[in-house]
Design a protein around this motif. Structure first.
Motif, PDB file in Angstrom:
ATOM      1  N   ARG A   1       5.443 -15.597  -4.732  1.00  0.00           N
ATOM      2  CA  ARG A   1       5.114 -16.513  -6.354  1.00  0.00           C
ATOM      3  C   ARG A   1       6.841 -16.643  -6.995  1.00  0.00           C
ATOM      4  O   ARG A   1       6.831 -17.216  -7.431  1.00  0.00           O
TER       5      ARG A   1
ATOM      6  N   ASP B   1       9.315 -17.455  -4.973  1.00  0.00           N
ATOM      7  CA  ASP B   1       9.539 -18.680  -5.217  1.00  0.00           C
ATOM      8  C   ASP B   1      10.015 -19.187  -6.879  1.00  0.00           C
ATOM      9  O   ASP B   1      10.975 -20.433  -7.372  1.00  0.00           O
ATOM     10  N   GLN B   2       9.641 -18.809  -7.781  1.00  0.00           N
ATOM     11  CA  GLN B   2       9.715 -18.948  -8.836  1.00  0.00           C
ATOM     12  C   GLN B   2      10.793 -18.321  -9.751  1.00  0.00           C
ATOM     13  O   GLN B   2      11.936 -19.139  -9.854  1.00  0.00           O
TER      14      GLN B   2
ATOM     15  N   ALA C   1      12.953 -21.569  -7.166  1.00  0.00           N
ATOM     16  CA  ALA C   1      13.192 -22.622  -8.783  1.00  0.00           C
ATOM     17  C   ALA C   1      14.045 -22.788  -9.920  1.00  0.00           C
ATOM     18  O   ALA C   1      14.685 -23.467 -10.255  1.00  0.00           O
ATOM     19  N   GLU C   2      13.746 -21.266 -10.235  1.00  0.00           N
ATOM     20  CA  GLU C   2      14.696 -21.326 -11.532  1.00  0.00           C
ATOM     21  C   GLU C   2      15.944 -21.197 -10.953  1.00  0.00           C
ATOM     22  O   GLU C   2      16.747 -21.884 -12.337  1.00  0.00           O
TER      23      GLU C   2
ATOM     24  N   ALA D   1      17.430 -22.651  -9.022  1.00  0.00           N
ATOM     25  CA  ALA D   1      17.505 -23.796  -8.033  1.00  0.00           C
ATOM     26  C   ALA D   1      18.397 -24.807  -9.842  1.00  0.00           C
ATOM     27  O   ALA D   1      19.123 -25.858  -9.709  1.00  0.00           O
ATOM     28  N   LYS D   2      17.166 -24.492 -10.106  1.00  0.00           N
ATOM     29  CA  LYS D   2      17.469 -25.191 -11.639  1.00  0.00           C
ATOM     30  C   LYS D   2      18.371 -24.981 -12.903  1.00  0.00           C
ATOM     31  O   LYS D   2      19.642 -26.016 -13.499  1.00  0.00           O
TER      32      LYS D   2
ATOM     33  N   GLU E   1      20.610 -26.711 -10.592  1.00  0.00           N
ATOM     34  CA  GLU E   1      20.966 -28.242 -10.975  1.00  0.00           C
ATOM     35  C   GLU E   1      22.178 -28.582 -12.329  1.00  0.00           C
ATOM     36  O   GLU E   1      22.735 -29.737 -12.393  1.00  0.00           O
TER      37      GLU E   1
END
Length: 179
Positions: free
Chosen positions: A120, A123-124, A127-128, A130-131, A134
């Motif tokens: 997790r 993944d977090q 995700a951060e 990837a954010k 982006e």
């Protein structure tokens, strides 16, 4: 000195003098009767001795049977104690096994929870990341678009200026032709 007399002879102190009789008929009737009484007495004594031996043997066999019974009973009690001890040990061993299995299961659960928490967290983080990527991509895209618009505007302004110059020069040529 003590003298004892019997149908077999005389006993004087410690010395025995046997009679010189070779046949039973040569003895007196009292001696013959004493012989028969001695034979009967000896038979009775032997029968009593045999009866005592049989009684002793029966008593001994009964004692042996009792001892064998007690031995067998004690042996069975020992076997039962051994069985109970084996059962207790196997129950103890099962308890140890069960506790160990529970500990191992808890440890595996803890490891699985740690692994899930790590996944997790990763993944977090992903995700951060990837954010952020982006956001950076969008920032770069907006900068490119802003730069493109600025260049477009400059190009448009230069084109208008060039058209204005061309118009002005065309007007001057037209005026110069008219003049």
């Amino acid at each position: 000195m003590v003298v004892r007399r019997s149908y077999a002879g005389l006993l004087r102190g410690t010395y025995f003098e046997p009679r010189k009789v070779t046949r039973l008929e040569d003895l007196s009737e009292a001696d013959q009767e004493a012989i028969v009484n001695d034979i009967l007495t000896e038979r009775i004594r032997k029968i009593q001795g045999l009866n005592e031996k049989f009684a002793l043997r029966a008593l001994k066999e009964e004692q042996q049977a009792q001892e064998a019974f007690l031995w067998a009973k004690e042996e069975e009690e020992q076997r039962q104690k051994h069985r109970e001890e084996r059962l207790r040990r196997s129950a103890d061993a099962f308890e140890v096994f069960a506790r160990r299995a529970q500990r191992e299961a808890r440890e595996k659960d803890r490891q699985a929870e740690e692994l899930v928490a790590e996944l997790r967290r990763k993944d977090q983080q992903a995700a951060e990341a990837a954010k952020l990527a982006e956001e950076r991509r969008l920032q770069l895209q907006s900068r490119r678009l802003a730069r493109h618009r600025q260049l477009q505007m400059e190009a448009d302004a230069a084109a208008r200026q060039r058209r204005a110059q061309l118009r002005a020069s065309a007007e001057q040529r037209a005026l110069a032709l008219d003049a």
